[in-house]
Write a protein that holds these residues in place. Structure first.
Motif, PDB file in Angstrom:
ATOM      1  N   THR A  35      -1.361  -3.394  -3.589  1.00 21.21           N
ATOM      2  CA  THR A  35      -1.934  -2.048  -3.769  1.00 21.21           C
ATOM      3  C   THR A  35      -3.441  -2.121  -3.939  1.00 21.21           C
ATOM      4  O   THR A  35      -3.993  -3.147  -4.342  1.00 21.21           O
ATOM      5  N   HIS A  36      -4.107  -1.012  -3.620  1.00 15.67           N
ATOM      6  CA  HIS A  36      -5.533  -0.833  -3.928  1.00 15.67           C
ATOM      7  C   HIS A  36      -5.729   0.061  -5.141  1.00 15.67           C
ATOM      8  O   HIS A  36      -6.865   0.332  -5.524  1.00 15.67           O
ATOM      9  N   PHE A  37      -4.627   0.530  -5.718  1.00 13.09           N
ATOM     10  CA  PHE A  37      -4.736   1.333  -6.942  1.00 13.09           C
ATOM     11  C   PHE A  37      -4.869   0.377  -8.127  1.00 13.09           C
ATOM     12  O   PHE A  37      -3.872  -0.060  -8.721  1.00 13.09           O
ATOM     13  N   SER A  53      -3.224  12.083  -1.085  1.00 19.54           N
ATOM     14  CA  SER A  53      -4.387  12.120  -1.971  1.00 19.54           C
ATOM     15  C   SER A  53      -4.304  10.982  -2.989  1.00 19.54           C
ATOM     16  O   SER A  53      -3.238  10.440  -3.260  1.00 19.54           O
ATOM     17  N   THR A  54      -5.461  10.647  -3.567  1.00 17.13           N
ATOM     18  CA  THR A  54      -5.537   9.501  -4.472  1.00 17.13           C
ATOM     19  C   THR A  54      -4.552   9.616  -5.621  1.00 17.13           C
ATOM     20  O   THR A  54      -3.780   8.688  -5.895  1.00 17.13           O
ATOM     21  N   PHE A  55      -4.536  10.747  -6.303  1.00 20.17           N
ATOM     22  CA  PHE A  55      -3.679  10.861  -7.478  1.00 20.17           C
ATOM     23  C   PHE A  55      -2.209  10.968  -7.100  1.00 20.17           C
ATOM     24  O   PHE A  55      -1.340  10.441  -7.795  1.00 20.17           O
ATOM     25  N   GLU A  57     -17.889   8.542 -12.236  1.00 19.61           N
ATOM     26  CA  GLU A  57     -16.568   8.327 -12.823  1.00 19.61           C
ATOM     27  C   GLU A  57     -16.704   7.747 -14.223  1.00 19.61           C
ATOM     28  O   GLU A  57     -15.998   8.123 -15.150  1.00 19.61           O
ATOM     29  N   ARG A  84      -0.692   5.372   0.192  1.00 19.82           N
ATOM     30  CA  ARG A  84      -2.054   5.478   0.706  1.00 19.82           C
ATOM     31  C   ARG A  84      -2.232   6.659   1.644  1.00 19.82           C
ATOM     32  O   ARG A  84      -3.350   7.031   1.985  1.00 19.82           O
ATOM     33  N   GLU A 125       0.812  -1.223   0.000  1.00 17.18           N
ATOM     34  CA  GLU A 125       0.000   0.000   0.000  1.00 17.18           C
ATOM     35  C   GLU A 125       0.842   1.269   0.000  1.00 17.18           C
ATOM     36  O   GLU A 125       0.581   2.206   0.760  1.00 17.18           O
ATOM     37  N   LEU A 158      -1.263   7.349  -6.157  1.00 19.37           N
ATOM     38  CA  LEU A 158      -1.171   6.511  -7.344  1.00 19.37           C
ATOM     39  C   LEU A 158       0.099   6.800  -8.128  1.00 19.37           C
ATOM     40  O   LEU A 158       0.797   5.894  -8.575  1.00 19.37           O
TER      41      LEU A 158
END
Length: 910
Positions: free
Chosen positions: A772-774, A745-747, A845, A742, A739, A750
């Motif tokens: 990862t969760h991405f 922020s998301t971007f 999305e 994490r 992870e 990532l």
């Protein structure tokens, strides 16, 4: 650095006490305290150790004892507390565990000598020992299964910015002495690999800003010392003097910085032991690269010796420890913390286990023998430091007897190399010393030599006579009385005793006159006293016997102490052989223990070679598996892992692991790192099969933590540790990452995770597991040749998620976070609201209108959520059917699905 939690007790800074106007006793205390400002002073007063001034305040808080006062000094009360001498070890143990150091101050003069200088003269006292965490020898203060290392860190300035470092570490309780060079990149790894209880370092190095982070990590374990202690120019001379040799050239080719570290360690031992010389082995050099590099963060994340909470229970060591002796447990821990990188040495250890597995009777016989083996090395150390007792001599006796039995079990067999060295070492034991101990020592022994009674009957004639006089004086007197009655024919003759005359012969007055009247009797019987009706006499024989009886107890103890001293000196003269025997028994214990582990837990022999392979079939997490066994829950689900170079490549693969929380990703990551460690320490591993090309460096970034004391957030700590991995990982490294990204922020997260995977693939070119969760990152498999997507399998049933804990090729498209939140017990209203928000966000999305949809989302309403919960749900049969993918089902799973559909249909019918 150890199992006990270090409690930081506020203490006042050490100040120089002014002895002006002090009483003679307090003046003496102040003089000794000022000479030992960094230690609590245990000042001997009769049967107590007493502490004064700041020491008393600190000790009373730490020990929970009453703080009182003793007189005044310069107009103020003197704080005082004390501990009884007989219980001092218990109090020392608590103080040392809290990080304190103690100076033990004893009387060094006979009180009678002090009186000659004047009635008010104070008996001379001085510090006889400095008790520090790294210099303990007492059984009460040591854990049998843990080494107690004192480490010295030396530094020499290099020609460039790269300084030269060396580490020397000693276990004063066993005599182990090792040294190695290090460098700035792996210094912390080398220190934490040894896990010292105390590390001494020059004060200039301690305060160097470049090492501030390391010193903060070590905390109270690191102790600054005067820089002169680390003077490399005087190092060789100090080492030669300690070992009583003319030159250290025969010790090996040590570098200048290594000699400085060795010398500093010796100097600190001499400083703390004050006149006593422990039986240290000659320094043994360890070479850089001979063991797997594991940084401190990885050691903590993998919970090798203890869990993140500091406990042994739940650690890898606890799961694999089947040893039956303290030395064996210590050696197992050392091997676990320092996996090898030489295939020949690893193969020798594996061959030993393989041999024992094919010789189960021998294995069980050795295990039974070793259970009775005492801790030879620690007993020897106490004897050499004059802290030993009769039971330490008995430990040597029992240890030598076990050694002889183990050797006889190994004799005449075609042994693997490691066990053959054990047999050869045990064959060189001093048999005459064992015979001496067997004949000299009794079976029932006191704890302290001053109590006497430890020497066997028949060993020394004079001692037996003294004991007889001491213990059987009535019988001896009665025998003399009978002899005198026969000699004089006076049947009324008695031998009696009183405090004024001592022993005397008593007859009635008539017989007394006859004795005086006979010239022969008068020469023999010496008149002492005349009573009204009796006369009292003595004889030279009776006077001599009386003197012997009076002195028998003291003489018997003196003789026993002389015997003890001779045996003690003999033990120290055989120190090298005894220490070698202790090491050999520890090796045998570890080998038998790992064989026992392999059988009881169904472990397999790994193939460890110099390839780049990493292929695990049916791998299991050793700690989690045993926890499930104890709880009688579902058996552990085994999984394969293959990071071997893909076809057409020479470097190891990267697995990009996706899947839900609670699916088992972290367990899978850790278990493969632990299997690599077990294999390279020379152990069988929890798997059906395993081939591991040597891993020279192991990195693990699993779990979240912060470092608020140094101003670091969880994300900052994650980035620092990730940076260390990317800057140090080699082609032969194994990297475990979980992870990454994490914490922001998301971007941002990532992008960092994406770039990290690309760097591992292109630059480090190492074997790696990356969870990862991405899910967007799964696209990397199309551009990175050595990257594969794998996922944790799950099943959905009636809106619930079932974790299968199985690894499969492919990528997850969901993280099932809402389902896990429900399992965690979040309120139903929150869970349902989360489902609604997630559904609208996903729709937004897909349509490119996520921002607008978020703006349009109504505010959270419990009432609205409850209303939604009452709306009729979709047909349950359709829900079940929608969760079934026929292409993924095995025949058994298809049958199970059919039964579930029938159950739903029957429910609707009813």
């Amino acid at each position: 650095m150890n199992d006990q939690t270090i409690i930081d007790i506020p203490t006042k800074p050490s100040t120089v006490l002014d002895k002006t106007g002090a009483t003679p006793m307090i003046e003496q205390f102040i003089e000794i305290k000022n000479a030992n400002p960094d230690s609590l002073l245990f000042y001997r007063m009769g049967d107590f150790y007493e502490l004064f001034f700041d020491d008393a305040e600190i000790a009373s808080r730490a020990l929970g004892i009453t703080l009182t006062k003793r007189g005044k000094h310069q107009g103020e009360d003197i704080p005082m507390c004390g501990v009884p001498m007989h219980a001092a070890d218990d109090y020392l143990q608590k103080l040392i565990a809290l990080g304190h150091r103690v100076a033990v101050c004893e009387q060094v003069e006979d009180p009678a000598e002090a009186k000659k200088r004047g009635a008010k003269s104070v008996v001379r006292r001085d510090v006889v020992r400095l008790v520090t965490p790294g210099t303990l020898t007492e059984d009460k203060l040591l854990e049998p299964s843990q080494s107690n290392f004192l480490m010295a860190l030396a530094r020499l300035k290099g020609s460039s910015d790269d300084d030269l470092f060396a580490l020397a570490w000693i276990d004063i309780s066993t005599g182990v002495f090792r040294v190695c060079e290090s460098n700035g990149d792996q210094l912390s790894s080398d220190i934490f690999r040894v896990d010292p209880r105390e590390l001494i370092v020059a004060d200039t190095v301690f305060h160097d800003p470049k090492l501030r982070g390391l010193m903060d990590m070590l905390g109270r374990v690191a102790v600054p010392q005067p820089a002169i202690l680390f003077d490399s120019s005087a190092a060789a001379g100090r080492i030669a003097r300690f070992y009583d040799v003319s030159t250290v050239d025969s010790f090996g080719a040590f570098s200048r910085v290594e000699l400085a570290a060795i010398s500093a360690a010796i100097a600190y031992v001499e400083k703390t032991q004050i006149g006593e010389r422990p039986p240290l082995a000659r320094p043994e050099r360890e070479h850089i690269g001979s063991t797997m590099f594991i940084d401190p963060a990885t050691r903590a994340n993998l919970e090798l010796l203890r869990t993140l909470s500091g406990k042994r229970e739940g650690s890898l060591f606890k799961a694999i420890d089947c040893t039956v002796t303290g030395p064996g447990a210590r050696l197992l821990a050392e091997r676990l913390m320092a996996p090898l990188t030489k295939t020949e040495e690893i193969t020798q250890r594996l061959d030993t286990i393989d041999f024992l597995l094919h010789e189960p009777d021998l294995c069980e016989a050795l295990r039974a023998l070793l259970k009775s083996a005492p801790d030879i090395a620690r007993a020897l150390s106490r004897l050499a430091l004059n802290r030993g007792g009769p039971r330490d001599l008995a430990a040597l006796r029992e240890g030598l007897m076990v050694s002889t039995s183990v050797q006889s079990r190994l004799d005449g067999r075609n042994l693997p190399a490691e066990l053959d060295r054990v047999r050869e070492t045990l064959s060189r034991l001093p048999a005459d010393f064992l015979s001496h101990l067997q004949s000299a020592l009794d079976e029932d022994l006191p704890l302290l030599k001053r109590d006497g009674g430890f020497c066997a009957k028949g060993y020394l004639t004079e001692l037996d006579e003294m004991r007889a006089l001491r213990d059987e004086s009535r019988r001896v007197i009665a025998e003399m009385e009978r002899a005198l009655v026969e000699e004089t024919s006076i049947r009324a003759l008695k031998i009696r005793h009183n405090n004024m005359l001592g022993y005397y012969i008593e007859v009635n007055a008539t017989h007394g006159e006859a004795l005086i009247g006979s010239p022969e009797m008068k020469a023999r019987f010496i008149h002492r006293q005349t009573m009204v009706n009796a006369m009292r006499f003595t004889t030279p024989e009776l006077a001599d016997l009386e003197s012997k009886i009076a002195n028998a107890a003291g003489r018997a103890l003196t003789l026993e102490l002389e015997i003890f001293e001779k045996l003690q000196m003999e033990a120290v003269s055989h120190a090298d052989a005894l220490r070698s025997a202790a090491n050999a028994l520890a090796v045998a214990d570890v080998s038998v223990a790992l064989a026992h582990l392999a059988v009881s837990q169904n472990y397999c022999r790994p193939t460890v070679d110099d390839s780049m392979a990493f292929a695990i079939e049916g791998g299991r997490h050793p700690v989690v598996e045993q926890a499930l066994q104890r709880q009688a829950e579902t058996p552990f689900v085994a999984n394969d892992c293959d990071l071997s170079p893909p076809a057409g490549t020479t470097n190891g693969a990267i697995w990009l692991l996706t899947g839900p929380n609670m699916g088992g990703k972290s367990t899978f990551l850790r278990q493969n790192a632990l299997i690599a460690i077990l294999a390279q320490m020379g152990s069988y591993v929890p798997a059906r099969s395993a081939q591991i090309g040597i891993v020279d460096r192991l990195f693990s970034r699993v779990g979240a933590s912060d470092d608020l004391a140094r101003g670091r957030s969880t994300f900052m700590v994650e980035m620092v540790e990730t940076a260390a991995i990317l800057n140090q990982a080699s082609e032969r490294a194994l990297v475990i990452l979980d992870e990454i990204g994490r914490g922001t922020s998301t971007f941002d997260g990532l992008s960092i995770a994406w770039a990290t995977v690309e760097f591992l693939h292109e630059q480090n070119r190492c074997r790696s597991l990356f969870a990862t969760h991405f899910h967007e990152m799964t696209a990397l498999s199309q551009k990175l040749a050595r990257l594969d997507n794998v996922t944790m399998r799950v099943k959905e049933w009636n809106g619930e998620v079932i974790f299968l804990h199985e690894i499969a090729k492919g990528a997850a498209d969901r993280s099932y976070g809402v389902q896990v939140a429900r399992l965690a017990g979040l309120p139903d209203a929150v869970v349902e609201r989360a489902r609604a928000v997630l559904h609208q966000l996903e729709e937004g999305e897909d349509s490119g209108k996520a921002d607008k949809l978020v703006d349009d989302l109504p505010l959270f309403s419990v009432a609205e959520t409850k209303r939604q919960q009452t709306v009729p749900q979709a047909d349950e049969l359709r829900v079940v059917l929608s969760s079934v993918n026929p292409d993924d089902l095995s025949p058994r799973e298809a049958l199970d699905a059919l039964y579930r559909l029938k159950a739903v249909a029957d429910k609707k019918k009813n």
